[in-house]
Design a protein around this motif. Structure first.
Motif, PDB file in Angstrom:
ATOM      1  N   ASP A   1      -3.574   5.787   2.946  1.00 49.79           N
ATOM      2  CA  ASP A   1      -2.971   4.501   2.596  1.00 49.79           C
ATOM      3  C   ASP A   1      -3.115   4.158   1.118  1.00 49.79           C
ATOM      4  O   ASP A   1      -2.897   3.018   0.715  1.00 49.79           O
ATOM      5  CB  ASP A   1      -3.574   3.377   3.445  1.00 49.79           C
ATOM      6  CG  ASP A   1      -5.061   3.181   3.207  1.00 49.79           C
ATOM      7  OD1 ASP A   1      -5.644   3.912   2.369  1.00 49.79           O
ATOM      8  OD2 ASP A   1      -5.656   2.298   3.842  1.00 49.79           O
ATOM      9  N   ASP A   2      -3.463   5.161   0.301  1.00 51.29           N
ATOM     10  CA  ASP A   2      -3.607   4.896  -1.128  1.00 51.29           C
ATOM     11  C   ASP A   2      -3.204   6.125  -1.940  1.00 51.29           C
ATOM     12  O   ASP A   2      -3.976   6.645  -2.724  1.00 51.29           O
ATOM     13  CB  ASP A   2      -5.054   4.492  -1.455  1.00 51.29           C
ATOM     14  CG  ASP A   2      -5.220   3.991  -2.882  1.00 51.29           C
ATOM     15  OD1 ASP A   2      -4.207   3.570  -3.482  1.00 51.29           O
ATOM     16  OD2 ASP A   2      -6.349   4.031  -3.400  1.00 51.29           O
ATOM     17  N   SER A   3      -1.978   6.580  -1.714  1.00 51.56           N
ATOM     18  CA  SER A   3      -1.461   7.738  -2.452  1.00 51.56           C
ATOM     19  C   SER A   3       0.064   7.737  -2.419  1.00 51.56           C
ATOM     20  O   SER A   3       0.709   7.635  -3.444  1.00 51.56           O
ATOM     21  CB  SER A   3      -2.020   9.047  -1.883  1.00 51.56           C
ATOM     22  OG  SER A   3      -1.771   9.135  -0.491  1.00 51.56           O
ATOM     23  N   GLY A   4       0.654   7.843  -1.230  1.00 57.01           N
ATOM     24  CA  GLY A   4       2.096   7.849  -1.101  1.00 57.01           C
ATOM     25  C   GLY A   4       2.707   9.154  -1.541  1.00 57.01           C
ATOM     26  O   GLY A   4       2.064  10.209  -1.517  1.00 57.01           O
ATOM     27  N   VAL A   5       3.983   9.109  -1.964  1.00 53.06           N
ATOM     28  CA  VAL A   5       4.687  10.300  -2.409  1.00 53.06           C
ATOM     29  C   VAL A   5       5.218  10.090  -3.818  1.00 53.06           C
ATOM     30  O   VAL A   5       5.217   8.976  -4.336  1.00 53.06           O
ATOM     31  CB  VAL A   5       5.861  10.655  -1.469  1.00 53.06           C
ATOM     32  CG1 VAL A   5       5.355  10.964  -0.073  1.00 53.06           C
ATOM     33  CG2 VAL A   5       6.906   9.544  -1.441  1.00 53.06           C
ATOM     34  N   GLY A   6       5.675  11.179  -4.418  1.00 50.56           N
ATOM     35  CA  GLY A   6       6.361  11.103  -5.694  1.00 50.56           C
ATOM     36  C   GLY A   6       7.822  11.444  -5.477  1.00 50.56           C
ATOM     37  O   GLY A   6       8.502  10.828  -4.671  1.00 50.56           O
ATOM     38  N   LEU A   7       8.307  12.493  -6.166  1.00 56.32           N
ATOM     39  CA  LEU A   7       9.691  12.935  -6.011  1.00 56.32           C
ATOM     40  C   LEU A   7       9.809  14.196  -5.172  1.00 56.32           C
ATOM     41  O   LEU A   7      10.899  14.563  -4.753  1.00 56.32           O
ATOM     42  CB  LEU A   7      10.334  13.162  -7.375  1.00 56.32           C
ATOM     43  CG  LEU A   7      11.085  11.992  -8.013  1.00 56.32           C
ATOM     44  CD1 LEU A   7      12.337  11.663  -7.253  1.00 56.32           C
ATOM     45  CD2 LEU A   7      10.210  10.772  -8.163  1.00 56.32           C
ATOM     46  N   ASN A   8       8.698  14.905  -4.956  1.00 52.92           N
ATOM     47  CA  ASN A   8       8.723  15.990  -3.976  1.00 52.92           C
ATOM     48  C   ASN A   8       7.353  16.107  -3.317  1.00 52.92           C
ATOM     49  O   ASN A   8       6.330  15.706  -3.888  1.00 52.92           O
ATOM     50  CB  ASN A   8       9.168  17.320  -4.585  1.00 52.92           C
ATOM     51  CG  ASN A   8       8.179  17.925  -5.565  1.00 52.92           C
ATOM     52  OD1 ASN A   8       7.771  17.279  -6.523  1.00 52.92           O
ATOM     53  ND2 ASN A   8       7.798  19.175  -5.350  1.00 52.92           N
ATOM     54  N   VAL A   9       7.376  16.589  -2.089  1.00 49.97           N
ATOM     55  CA  VAL A   9       6.167  16.750  -1.281  1.00 49.97           C
ATOM     56  C   VAL A   9       6.004  18.232  -0.967  1.00 49.97           C
ATOM     57  O   VAL A   9       6.971  18.892  -0.563  1.00 49.97           O
ATOM     58  CB  VAL A   9       6.262  15.964   0.042  1.00 49.97           C
ATOM     59  CG1 VAL A   9       5.012  16.170   0.884  1.00 49.97           C
ATOM     60  CG2 VAL A   9       6.496  14.482  -0.223  1.00 49.97           C
TER      61      VAL A   9
ATOM     62  N   PRO B   1       0.820  -1.222   0.000  1.00 52.48           N
ATOM     63  CA  PRO B   1       0.000   0.000   0.000  1.00 52.48           C
ATOM     64  C   PRO B   1       0.847   1.261   0.000  1.00 52.48           C
ATOM     65  O   PRO B   1       1.896   1.330   0.635  1.00 52.48           O
ATOM     66  CB  PRO B   1      -0.808  -0.134   1.302  1.00 52.48           C
ATOM     67  CG  PRO B   1      -0.871  -1.605   1.558  1.00 52.48           C
ATOM     68  CD  PRO B   1       0.445  -2.151   1.077  1.00 52.48           C
ATOM     69  N   ALA B   2       0.390   2.253  -0.737  1.00 54.99           N
ATOM     70  CA  ALA B   2       1.107   3.527  -0.874  1.00 54.99           C
ATOM     71  C   ALA B   2       0.744   4.432   0.300  1.00 54.99           C
ATOM     72  O   ALA B   2      -0.102   5.324   0.190  1.00 54.99           O
ATOM     73  CB  ALA B   2       0.776   4.180  -2.203  1.00 54.99           C
ATOM     74  N   TYR B   3       1.411   4.210   1.432  1.00 60.81           N
ATOM     75  CA  TYR B   3       1.132   4.971   2.640  1.00 60.81           C
ATOM     76  C   TYR B   3       1.697   6.382   2.559  1.00 60.81           C
ATOM     77  O   TYR B   3       2.741   6.613   1.953  1.00 60.81           O
ATOM     78  CB  TYR B   3       1.733   4.274   3.867  1.00 60.81           C
ATOM     79  CG  TYR B   3       1.102   2.940   4.177  1.00 60.81           C
ATOM     80  CD1 TYR B   3      -0.207   2.869   4.639  1.00 60.81           C
ATOM     81  CD2 TYR B   3       1.824   1.759   4.018  1.00 60.81           C
ATOM     82  CE1 TYR B   3      -0.782   1.647   4.930  1.00 60.81           C
ATOM     83  CE2 TYR B   3       1.255   0.531   4.310  1.00 60.81           C
ATOM     84  CZ  TYR B   3      -0.053   0.474   4.763  1.00 60.81           C
ATOM     85  OH  TYR B   3      -0.636  -0.729   5.035  1.00 60.81           O
ATOM     86  N   LEU B   4       1.000   7.312   3.188  1.00 63.04           N
ATOM     87  CA  LEU B   4       1.472   8.679   3.380  1.00 63.04           C
ATOM     88  C   LEU B   4       1.408   8.959   4.878  1.00 63.04           C
ATOM     89  O   LEU B   4       0.353   8.769   5.499  1.00 63.04           O
ATOM     90  CB  LEU B   4       0.591   9.663   2.606  1.00 63.04           C
ATOM     91  CG  LEU B   4       0.950  11.144   2.721  1.00 63.04           C
ATOM     92  CD1 LEU B   4       2.329  11.416   2.120  1.00 63.04           C
ATOM     93  CD2 LEU B   4      -0.108  12.015   2.038  1.00 63.04           C
TER      94      LEU B   4
END
Length: 397
Positions: free
Chosen positions: A357-365, A334-337
């Motif tokens: 729990d369904d997004s996460g991060v990319g290369l910057n926040v 799961p793509a946790y944040l």
């Protein structure tokens, strides 16, 4: 699956907002969590970078992510350049990091877009309300290190780009234009010789004061370059150190309040979030690694902001979905944040709070008060889409 990983996932599955690692302070009281309102702006993969700014000068902060900008407050979608939808399991996008700046000082916010590692960085010129795609300009032809920083290097109030120069294998910074109508970015060299951290796929970069002289230094996992006081000077002094394996954004701060700058880092493609204790043995510091957790994989972007307004800066990070196009290292977990609440002291602690729990991060926040209610919000873009998390007031007891 390891036993402690199973425990961690079970904890999350039952909605307990903390990691079950011994070194993280337990936080089983849900009343301490911050509620967030999740808005999905886009569900396809177009960008792993995101930026926030008032694009149309209506007084509201909009979201920019690769080929689109989303108009607040209803998030109507507009094109910046011709969009392409990418397949998360098979492709990389041409928008890895995004930053916002009025580059040519005409009063309108522009988009800065970092392409795939080793390729160019561009800025897209705001058309001032006119229809059509934004004119694109190259800033620099090769950008190294997968975590370029967007920071004010020279203290003139304008953010600059800190990155590697792949062609010359040097660490550099690109100074933003300072006069209306100017569009060229000046390049300044930090390291004269071929240096680590500058390659296209280097991992780990930060801009923080490491020696307490009041001047931010350039930090990579192999060591740090000492700011000479005038950042336009070349050949900054190099201090080798061991700050671990490939990581994402790095930040220094005196976490244990002993007078020496420590370092926070999170694994870009494996497992692990750590703080490195500065043992304080002079300019060439030695560091002792302390593990926070190794349960979240591929934390490829970190923001360092005071999310809960208690005067202490916290960390916002999460899993980057398909950080590598492979199924190892938790690619399909799961793509946790999460945000990590900092509790200072001689033995510093971090309380871990789940945002999603369904997004996460990319290369910057981006952690910014986008709705101007006095509370920091979180904005991300990645292979799962583009998301806004608006921080809400805690319910009264």
């Amino acid at each position: 699956m390891r036993k402690n990983q199973v425990t961690f996932l079970l904890c999350l599955g039952f909605g307990i907002s903390h990691f079950c690692e011994a070194q993280l302070m337990a936080d089983r009281d849900k009343s301490q969590d911050i509620p967030f309102k999740k808005t999905v702006l886009f569900t396809d993969f177009v960008s792993e970078g995101v930026a926030v700014g008032d694009v149309n000068k209506d007084g509201k902060l909009d979201v920019m992510a690769g080929p689109f900008w989303f108009e607040a407050p209803n998030w109507e979608k507009h094109e910046i350049y011709e969009p392409k939808l990418y397949v998360p399991e098979k492709e990389w996008s041409n928008s890895m990091l995004n930053f916002d700046l009025d580059v040519n000082l005409d009063g309108w916010i522009d988009l800065i877009r970092v392409d795939f590692p080793g390729k160019a960085v561009y800025w897209h010129e705001n058309p001032k309300g006119a229809d059509g795609h934004w004119e694109v300009h190259m800033i620099h032809e090769t950008v190294g290190n997968e975590s370029p920083n967007f920071v004010d290097i020279d203290g003139d109030g304008r953010k600059d780009i800190l990155c590697g120069d792949v062609t010359n294998k040097q660490m550099i910074w690109l100074k933003a234009p300072t006069k209306p109508g100017e569009t060229g970015w000046e390049k300044y060299t930090i390291s004269q010789l071929e240096t680590p951290g500058s390659e296209n796929f280097s991992h780990g970069l930060g801009y923080s004061d490491m020696n307490g002289d009041g001047n931010p230094d350039v930090v990579i996992r192999e060591g740090w370059w000492e700011n000479p006081g005038d950042p336009m000077q070349s050949n900054w002094s190099w201090h080798p150190s061991n700050l671990g394996e490939p990581v994402s954004h790095m930040y220094s701060y005196d976490f244990n309040q002993d007078g020496f700058a420590d370092v926070f880092a999170a694994s870009a493609h494996e497992r692990g979030i750590w703080w490195y204790e500065n043992l304080g043995d002079g300019s060439n510091q030695k560091f002792e690694r302390h593990l926070l957790t190794e349960e979240m994989s591929e934390t490829h972007a970190v923001a360092f902001e005071d999310l809960n307004g208690d005067g202490q800066k916290d960390f916002i990070t999460g899993k980057r979905y398909y950080a590598h196009m492979r199924e190892g290292t938790g690619a399909l977990e799961p793509a946790y944040l999460y945000w990590f609440e900092f509790v200072p002291g001689a033995s510093p602690k971090w309380k871990a709070h789940q945002i999603d729990d369904d997004s996460g991060v990319g290369l910057n926040v981006v952690a910014k008060d986008i709705n101007e209610d006095g509370l920091l919000d979180v904005v991300i873009a990645n292979k799962k889409g583009i998301f806004v998390f608006e921080q809400m007031e805690k319910p009264s007891k």
